[in-house]
Design a protein around this motif. Structure first.
Motif, mmCIF file in Angstrom:
data_model
loop_
_atom_site.group_PDB
_atom_site.id
_atom_site.type_symbol
_atom_site.label_atom_id
_atom_site.label_comp_id
_atom_site.label_asym_id
_atom_site.label_seq_id
_atom_site.Cartn_x
_atom_site.Cartn_y
_atom_site.Cartn_z
ATOM 1 N N ALA A 106 -45.550 54.161 -69.678
ATOM 2 C CA ALA A 106 -46.902 53.909 -69.165
ATOM 3 C C ALA A 106 -46.839 53.462 -67.706
ATOM 4 N N ALA A 107 -45.873 52.589 -67.383
ATOM 5 C CA ALA A 107 -45.733 52.142 -65.990
ATOM 6 C C ALA A 107 -45.351 53.304 -65.084
ATOM 7 N N HIS A 108 -44.467 54.166 -65.578
ATOM 8 C CA HIS A 108 -44.056 55.342 -64.798
ATOM 9 C C HIS A 108 -45.234 56.272 -64.581
ATOM 10 N N ASP A 109 -46.042 56.471 -65.636
ATOM 11 C CA ASP A 109 -47.228 57.329 -65.504
ATOM 12 C C ASP A 109 -48.220 56.743 -64.510
ATOM 13 N N GLU A 110 -48.356 55.409 -64.519
ATOM 14 C CA GLU A 110 -49.265 54.754 -63.583
ATOM 15 C C GLU A 110 -48.769 54.933 -62.144
ATOM 16 N N GLU A 111 -47.451 54.777 -61.949
ATOM 17 C CA GLU A 111 -46.890 54.978 -60.609
ATOM 18 C C GLU A 111 -47.065 56.429 -60.166
ATOM 19 N N ARG A 112 -46.868 57.335 -61.090
ATOM 20 C CA ARG A 112 -47.024 58.754 -60.758
ATOM 21 C C ARG A 112 -48.469 59.066 -60.405
ATOM 22 N N GLY A 113 -49.405 58.479 -61.158
ATOM 23 C CA GLY A 113 -50.819 58.682 -60.853
ATOM 24 C C GLY A 113 -51.162 58.160 -59.469
ATOM 25 N N PHE A 114 -50.615 56.991 -59.129
ATOM 26 C CA PHE A 114 -50.850 56.432 -57.797
ATOM 27 C C PHE A 114 -50.260 57.342 -56.726
#
Length: 130
Positions: free
Chosen positions: A49-57
């Motif tokens: 989830a943290a990786h997906d959030e960073e990727r979204g950013f």
């Protein structure tokens, strides 16, 4: 004990905090390996989830950079068009100034010839030439 029933028991009793406490207090209990696996899967989900959030950013930042790039290209194109129009206008002004100068010279010659006619200078010049 199977995975589904173990996970249900862990979830019903509080989830991750319960699994940590239970695994630390009961290392030899049959539920303990399921607690460790439960904790591992939850940690993996949190990391994903943290990786997906960073990727979204990162994707949002990239989209903003691309948008800024397109705006800069449009501004550069508009500036280039304005410079071309200014150059064309300057050429037209130069031509207009040239023809205005020619008209002023012709007008001045007309004034001189008219003055010479009115003052009788052309008659006097004709008289001298004969």
């Amino acid at each position: 004990m199977n995975k589904d029933s173990a996970y249900k028991e862990i979830t019903d009793n509080g989830g991750e905090p319960y699994a940590r406490f239970f695994a630390a207090q009961n290392p030899d209990h049959p539920l303990t390996p399921f607690c460790h696996r439960y904790l591992f899967e939850k940690d993996l989900q949190a990391r994903t989830a943290a990786h997906d959030e960073e990727r979204g950013f990162a994707l949002k930042s990239l989209a903003q950079m691309e948008s800024s790039s397109h705006l800069a290209q449009a501004a550069a194109s508009a500036s280039r068009d304005a410079a071309t129009a200014a150059h064309t206008s300057a050429l037209s002004a130069r031509r207009s100034a040239f023809w205005t100068m020619i008209a002023a010279i012709a007008s001045a010659l007309g004034v001189v010839v008219n003055a010479a006619l009115n003052l009788g200078w052309l008659d006097w010049a004709r008289h001298i030439v004969r």
